[in-house]
Design an enzyme around this catalytic site. Sequence first.
Site, PDB file in Angstrom:
ATOM      1  N   SER A 107      43.539  79.902  20.305  1.00  0.00           N
ATOM      2  CA  SER A 107      44.215  80.832  19.414  1.00  0.00           C
ATOM      3  C   SER A 107      45.529  81.296  20.050  1.00  0.00           C
ATOM      4  CB  SER A 107      43.297  82.017  19.161  1.00  0.00           C
ATOM      5  OG  SER A 107      43.955  82.917  18.348  1.00  0.00           O
ATOM      6  N   GLY A 108      46.620  81.183  19.285  1.00  0.00           N
ATOM      7  CA  GLY A 108      47.923  81.619  19.787  1.00  0.00           C
ATOM      8  C   GLY A 108      48.678  80.525  20.517  1.00  0.00           C
ATOM      9  N   THR A 112      49.647  76.553  14.208  1.00  0.00           N
ATOM     10  CA  THR A 112      50.188  76.762  12.862  1.00  0.00           C
ATOM     11  C   THR A 112      51.697  76.477  12.861  1.00  0.00           C
ATOM     12  OG1 THR A 112      48.506  78.394  12.538  1.00  0.00           O
ATOM     13  CG2 THR A 112      50.321  78.435  10.990  1.00  0.00           C
ATOM     14  N   ASN A 157      46.765  86.686  19.107  1.00  0.00           N
ATOM     15  CA  ASN A 157      47.875  86.137  18.318  1.00  0.00           C
ATOM     16  C   ASN A 157      48.188  87.099  17.174  1.00  0.00           C
ATOM     17  OD1 ASN A 157      49.622  84.641  16.801  1.00  0.00           O
ATOM     18  ND2 ASN A 157      48.268  82.881  16.507  1.00  0.00           N
ATOM     19  N   SER A 160      47.297  85.179  13.667  1.00  0.00           N
ATOM     20  CA  SER A 160      46.213  84.241  13.926  1.00  0.00           C
ATOM     21  C   SER A 160      45.614  83.728  12.614  1.00  0.00           C
ATOM     22  CB  SER A 160      45.143  84.955  14.754  1.00  0.00           C
ATOM     23  OG  SER A 160      44.120  84.061  15.037  1.00  0.00           O
ATOM     24  N   SER A 161      45.438  82.412  12.539  1.00  0.00           N
ATOM     25  CA  SER A 161      44.821  81.853  11.322  1.00  0.00           C
ATOM     26  C   SER A 161      43.327  82.171  11.386  1.00  0.00           C
ATOM     27  CB  SER A 161      45.015  80.345  11.270  1.00  0.00           C
ATOM     28  OG  SER A 161      46.321  80.014  11.616  1.00  0.00           O
ATOM     29  N   GLY A 387      41.668  77.809  16.649  1.00  0.00           N
ATOM     30  CA  GLY A 387      41.495  77.277  17.997  1.00  0.00           C
ATOM     31  C   GLY A 387      40.202  77.745  18.628  1.00  0.00           C
ATOM     32  N   GLU A 389      37.755  79.708  20.676  1.00  0.00           N
ATOM     33  CA  GLU A 389      37.863  81.146  20.940  1.00  0.00           C
ATOM     34  C   GLU A 389      36.774  81.615  21.897  1.00  0.00           C
ATOM     35  OE1 GLU A 389      39.906  82.958  16.907  1.00  0.00           O
ATOM     36  OE2 GLU A 389      37.739  83.108  17.136  1.00  0.00           O
TER      37      GLU A 389
HETATM   38  N1  LIG Z   1      57.381  76.136  18.757  1.00  0.00           N
HETATM   39  C1  LIG Z   1      57.408  77.446  18.781  1.00  0.00           C
HETATM   40  N2  LIG Z   1      58.589  78.069  18.919  1.00  0.00           N
HETATM   41  C2  LIG Z   1      58.650  79.405  18.933  1.00  0.00           C
HETATM   42  N3  LIG Z   1      57.593  80.219  18.858  1.00  0.00           N
HETATM   43  C3  LIG Z   1      56.379  79.659  18.725  1.00  0.00           C
HETATM   44  C4  LIG Z   1      56.234  78.250  18.663  1.00  0.00           C
HETATM   45  N4  LIG Z   1      54.933  77.978  18.529  1.00  0.00           N
HETATM   46  C5  LIG Z   1      54.304  79.186  18.488  1.00  0.00           C
HETATM   47  N5  LIG Z   1      55.159  80.185  18.597  1.00  0.00           N
HETATM   48  C6  LIG Z   1      54.858  81.636  18.618  1.00  0.00           C
HETATM   49  O1  LIG Z   1      53.511  81.808  18.899  1.00  0.00           O
HETATM   50  C7  LIG Z   1      52.837  82.539  17.885  1.00  0.00           C
HETATM   51  C8  LIG Z   1      51.446  81.977  17.665  1.00  0.00           C
HETATM   52  O2  LIG Z   1      51.518  80.692  17.142  1.00  0.00           O
HETATM   53  P1  LIG Z   1      50.483  80.156  16.033  1.00  0.00           P
HETATM   54  O3  LIG Z   1      50.246  81.172  15.026  1.00  0.00           O
HETATM   55  O4  LIG Z   1      51.001  78.851  15.618  1.00  0.00           O
HETATM   56  O5  LIG Z   1      49.218  79.958  16.901  1.00  0.00           O
HETATM   57  P2  LIG Z   1      47.862  79.255  16.471  1.00  0.00           P
HETATM   58  O6  LIG Z   1      47.628  78.203  17.463  1.00  0.00           O
HETATM   59  O7  LIG Z   1      47.962  78.843  15.076  1.00  0.00           O
HETATM   60  O8  LIG Z   1      46.827  80.402  16.647  1.00  0.00           O
HETATM   61  P3  LIG Z   1      45.505  80.679  15.828  1.00  0.00           P
HETATM   62  O9  LIG Z   1      44.494  79.719  16.239  1.00  0.00           O
HETATM   63  O10 LIG Z   1      45.183  82.064  16.168  1.00  0.00           O
HETATM   64  O11 LIG Z   1      45.885  80.546  14.416  1.00  0.00           O
HETATM   65  C9  LIG Z   1      53.704  82.366  16.672  1.00  0.00           C
HETATM   66  O12 LIG Z   1      53.591  83.467  15.809  1.00  0.00           O
HETATM   67  C10 LIG Z   1      55.105  82.278  17.276  1.00  0.00           C
HETATM   68  O13 LIG Z   1      55.584  83.573  17.520  1.00  0.00           O
HETATM   69 MG   LIG Z   2      47.134  79.364  13.373  1.00  0.00          MG
END
Ligand SMILES: Nc1ncnc2c1ncn2[C@@H]1O[C@H](COP(=O)(O)OP(=O)(O)OP(=O)(O)O)[C@@H](O)[C@H]1O
Ligand SMILES: [Mg+2]
Length: 1108
Positions: A107-108, A112, A157, A160-161, A387, A389
């Site tokens: 997560s984070g 996404t 996050n 977070s999705s 992700g 957790e």
């Molecule tokens: N390539 C990137 N460039 C800039 N910032 C990023 C990038 N990837 C992620 N982030 C930052 O990290 C934060 C978390 O990313 P994201 O929501 O994609 O995580 P996740 O893997 O989908 O988490 P979860 O499993 O909780 O959904 C985003 O809100 C953004 O601020």
């Molecule tokens: Mg996500």
Amino acid sequence: MEVKTSLLDNMIGVGDMVLLEPLSEDSFLENLKNRFDHNEIYTYIGSVVISMNPYRSLPIYTPDKVEEYRNRNFYELSPHIYALADEAYRSLRDQDKDQCILITGESGAGKTEASKLVMSYVAAVCGRGQEVNKVKEQLLQSNPVLEAFGNAKTVRNDNSSRFGKYMDIEFDFKGDPLGGVISNYLLEKSRVVKQPRGERNFHVFYQLLSGASDDTLKKLKLDRDFSKYNYLSLDSAAVNGLDDAANFRTVRNAMQIVGFMEDEVQSVLELVAAVLKLGNIEFKPESRCNGSDESRIKDKNDLKEMCELLGTEQSVLERAFSYRTVEAKMEKVSTTLNVAQAYYARDALAKNLYSRLFSWLVTRINESIKAQAKTRHKVMGVLDIYGFEIFEDNSFEQFIINYCNEKLQQIFIELTLREEQEEYIREGIEWTNIEYFNNAVICDLIENNQNGILAMLDEECLRPGTVTDETFLDKLNTICAEHQHFESRLSKNSKFLTDHSLPHNCFRIQHYAGKVLYRVEGFVDKNNDLLYRDLSQAMFKANHSLIKQLFPEGNPTKVNLKRPPTAGSQFRASVGTLMRNLQTKNPNYIRCIKPNDKKASHIFTDSLVRHQLRYLGLMENVRVRRAGYAFRQPYEPCLERYKMLCKKTWPHWRGPAREGVEVLMADLQVPAEEFSYGRSKIFIRNPRTLFSLEERRRQCLQDLATLIQKIYRGWKCRRQFLLLKKSQIVVAAWYRRYAQQKKYQQIKSATTVVQSYTRGWQARKLLRELKHQKKCEEAVTTIAAFWHGTQARRELRKLKEEARRKHAVAVIWAYWQGLKVRREYRKFFRANAGKKIYDFTIQRIMQKYFLGLKSSMPSMSPVDKNWPARPYRFLDGVHSELRRIFHLWRCKKYRGQFTEEKKAVYEEKLEASEIFKDKKALYASSVSQPFKGDYVEISKNPKYQKLNSAVVEKVLLADVVNKINRANGKGTARIFLLTKKSVVLADQKTGQVKASVPLPDLSSVSVSTQSDGFFALRLKEGSASAVKGDFLLSSEHLIEIITKLHRIGTTAADRDQINIDISDEFLVQFKQDKVCVKFIQGAPKNGNSVSCKRKNNRLLEVSVPTTA
Ligand SMILES: Nc1ncnc2c1ncn2[C@@H]1O[C@H](COP(=O)(O)OP(=O)(O)OP(=O)(O)O)[C@@H](O)[C@H]1O
Ligand SMILES: [Mg+2]
């Protein structure tokens, strides 16, 4: 020329972990860190992309970058998520292979974001056009909607999705997007009613309250204050860098683009509001007579508002919160709910409402984005699933999420290995077995149909009798005790009996990504996912378009006594489908790594990353990739890259690329065990070999650069020299030309001078000769002329003499003849010839006179005084008579043109001339002035309206005159009116009539001979008007007044003619006195004006300026 680049160029660390040398966890970590510190967040393991979350926006997603990576080979440029997206898209488009992009990480870690980057890249490179752009826009805009409803801030996050998402994007044969299908997996609905500390509910609640207009909130019966709602956690309601209000507008806009109708959006918001209201319903116990407690709603206001929003009947819902009806075998039993059960029912309803709304949203989006064409589609799936957790307190949700990640890991292992194996087979290379950890055993622990944890849980949920979370744990303890990945304090496995890190109500699973401790509390309930039938029926009855659809089981006509499938089994089934789906596609992996726990940029926590690379099995991934051969490259680019290392291949190799590579390898003496030749690629076993090749290449490139430099410099100098030489020749040629030209010019001018002198001398000589010749000729001519002249004159004299003599003879003869004839005819001639000749002559003269007169007639103007002169004196009488007749005739012609009015005017003028010409000096100046008659315009002037009405007849003359005062000779302005019958004097200012004299009373008018305007109106003695005496007046239009007065006298038959008396002295009767008015030539002191003075009682003297 296209520049051939490679991943190996300008590398920070190594861009592909497969090339890491030596390969160890530390060096792996070091390489990642090194690259991360240089903003290189992407690194490859073969075709897998490792993505480090930078936690800040980097300038690497610009349209220029998209263009850079477009249509380039995967290893051609430095690692980037776009390279993977491009590779996937191209093999989908060009090789017709369905693709899936599997994005994993905790997560984070940025899953996404990565999925959005992939989608936006594909959208940017695929086809264009109005329809295609609409599809793209809808696909991209589905993200904000789903994120608002399915994402929330967690401790890990901020976005977070809280649901799993798999999106199939469908393309046509050209690679243009047609539409898509989204599948969602298990929304974490427990968050709706309760959030762990430091976390928030789903974004949409906060977005609605912050971003909706006052009007919308009023319609939804909501208050902007978060603290009013029990379901919203307050401690972290505001998230840094998250603008809920702006996001709300984005979401509404996205919903509109995706195709939601306005009433659908409204319904969705009503449901969200209803969930918030539902959380505010509170219960209190009420004792019943049988001693049991029954719940009652404390304050019904929220319930009432919620019912209004949902269109349900308040009493129905109220009852559903107090009673529970159980139907079994056609029997209905109703039991009361205590307060705890009522709260349970409330929360279950809220969770169900929200999660069903979410599923409805996904279905609705699918309806909009579904591909229209029915042809076969190529598909690219993008999987962004929650992700792995590990929380402090892990429950059923984490169990499910981690199970899903186990499955993904497994498919990753399977597919990576399979792909590797397939490539070896394809290339005809011998396959060597690779050792790796296969997590199939953990998957089996969870999903095994007989003794898997999910199966146990289902069994427990369905079992009759008392079922609690503890009984479930007991069951696990007995059945899974022996499993090497299952740990529990109370299991038969004695080694955990003393493990104090394992509480009694928990079990632990050694996942591929680490050990996770699960608290069993809530497992059974969450798996059952029970919603009391009374509530679902109450919801079905709601008069709300959306709610009815969401609770189809509440339909009383379709009562289904069968239990619905449990949450666990539903999830297992959908994960199974997903896995089968993924296996049919070509996988592309993005493995996201979180660099720190602080959501901060620039921080790289070694331990955290090390943990992730362990559980993600990245080291194993590299090992698998390197087990056979660390590096592979198609022959063409390989030859292109290293051809400079061998003389035979440099600069061009004419044969097939493979043979070139073979020659190259042999020449470089690379040990045979270090590489293998595949069908289309060369496989290099050890990175060391590759790097030594690279090092040699680098060296060679430097040598080549020196060589190129040397040749270039030589070429440049030679070019310079040749240029100078050529220039020198040109300059010399030009100079020579110039010098010759100058010399030639000098010679030419000298020649011209000499030539001119010679020519001059010759010409002068010739001239002299010619002159002499001419003089001689002239002399001859003169002599000849003189001689001829003498001759001619002599001859002429002779001829003249002869002619004179002949003439004299002829004259004498004529005279003689005449004399003879006259003598003979004298007697006949004298009688007749004289008169005839005279008449003839006279007639001829007259004829000539008249014709001459006709051609020289004067103009028709009566004032033209010209008349031709007479030719003979004897015509004097005729000539003057003809002049008179002609004058009279042209006067008649002239008069004939007159109109009646003009005639009258001329008559008046004529009469004036008859009266005054040569009698009064003023007359001459009046000739040129036309007689206007009316100088005052009394009919138009409103001031004189009264006067105008007092005068009956037509006014012949109206003028302003001066009435001379008899006492002092001064004048007073009066209006003078003359009609056919009378003379009227009136006041100039008021128009009041002062005197009216009938014309018969007028005896005469006296005027002077001079140029003054004085005139006296003399009245008949004894007449009525004579009482006041005569009038002495003066006017500028005297001539006109007197003429008009006289004309009236002459034209009227019944009246005497008015006498005009013109003299410089006349008498005027003033009342009793007679006064003499005398006109004298004025002294200079009077200037140019006429002055009138009373000299004495009997004399009034008017001095008139002398006329020049
Ligand atoms: N390539 C990137 N460039 C800039 N910032 C990023 C990038 N990837 C992620 N982030 C930052 O990290 C934060 C978390 O990313 P994201 O929501 O994609 O995580 P996740 O893997 O989908 O988490 P979860 O499993 O909780 O959904 C985003 O809100 C953004 O601020
Ligand atoms: Mg996500």
